[in-house]
Motif scaffolding. Structure first.
Motif, mmCIF file in Angstrom:
data_model
loop_
_atom_site.group_PDB
_atom_site.id
_atom_site.type_symbol
_atom_site.label_atom_id
_atom_site.label_comp_id
_atom_site.label_asym_id
_atom_site.label_seq_id
_atom_site.Cartn_x
_atom_site.Cartn_y
_atom_site.Cartn_z
ATOM 1 N N LYS A 65 2.055 1.398 -3.758
ATOM 2 C CA LYS A 65 0.809 2.123 -4.048
ATOM 3 C C LYS A 65 -0.182 1.277 -4.859
ATOM 4 O O LYS A 65 -0.781 1.741 -5.815
ATOM 5 N N LYS A 92 0.814 -1.220 0.000
ATOM 6 C CA LYS A 92 0.000 0.000 0.000
ATOM 7 C C LYS A 92 0.847 1.269 0.000
ATOM 8 O O LYS A 92 0.555 2.205 -0.738
ATOM 9 N N THR A 132 -3.485 -5.826 -3.044
ATOM 10 C CA THR A 132 -2.829 -5.987 -1.748
ATOM 11 C C THR A 132 -3.400 -7.185 -0.997
ATOM 12 O O THR A 132 -2.648 -8.010 -0.467
ATOM 13 N N SER A 147 -3.599 -1.208 -5.345
ATOM 14 C CA SER A 147 -4.998 -1.153 -4.918
ATOM 15 C C SER A 147 -5.200 -2.121 -3.755
ATOM 16 O O SER A 147 -4.406 -3.034 -3.534
ATOM 17 N N TRP A 148 -6.319 -1.913 -3.029
ATOM 18 C CA TRP A 148 -6.619 -2.817 -1.932
ATOM 19 C C TRP A 148 -6.862 -4.233 -2.442
ATOM 20 O O TRP A 148 -6.509 -5.203 -1.784
#
Length: 149
Positions: A111, A107, A117, A113-114
């Motif tokens: 960077k 994250k 991740t 996305s959820w």
């Protein structure tokens, strides 16, 4: 000896760590069981031997470098993350520390996305539990906090 500095010290330190970890993997944890096959020390011992070889190669190649040594932000970040992960593992345990590390890395640094991740985190945790804990029988350190629970 010319150019003996932090890169050589780091390589020798990692080689020492790898040698100690190989002794633990082959000896204390048990590398191979005649009946059950690979033991808890199987994967750590193999990784320790590879790390030892690569550390020796890095040590020998470090003498070929010329000029001033400048560390990049990414190099220092990897070292800092390794130290933080080790310290956090002693407090909350290895598995929760690794989960937080993956979350933080994906994250904050990457960077992502959820969705990505969570997928990567789920795969990492499945490997940790499925392969290491269930198949190889590795007992992960619990940490100070988890021992109270």
């Amino acid at each position: 000896m010319k150019n003996f500095g932090s890169r050589q010290i780091a390589a020798l330190g990692l080689a020492t760590f790898a040698a100690l970890f190989a002794v633990v993997g082959f000896g204390d944890l048990g590398f191979w069981d005649e009946v059950n096959g690979p033991g808890p020390g199987f994967f750590p011992a193999i990784m320790a031997v590879l790390m030892l070889v690569m550390s020796i190669v890095a040590f020998l190649q470090s003498f070929r470098e010329t000029g001033a040594i400048e560390y990049t932000r990414d190099e220092l970040l990897v070292v800092g993350c390794g130290i933080a992960l080790t310290a956090l593992a002693f407090v909350i345990g290895l598995i929760p520390a690794c989960a937080l590390f993956v979350l933080w890395w994906m994250k904050i640094l990457e960077k992502e996305s959820w969705k990505n991740t969570i997928i990567v985190l789920a795969i990492c945790m499945a490997i940790a539990f499925g392969v290491f804990q269930e198949w190889l029988g590795v007992d992960f350190p619990l940490g100070v906090f988890e021992e109270f629970i």
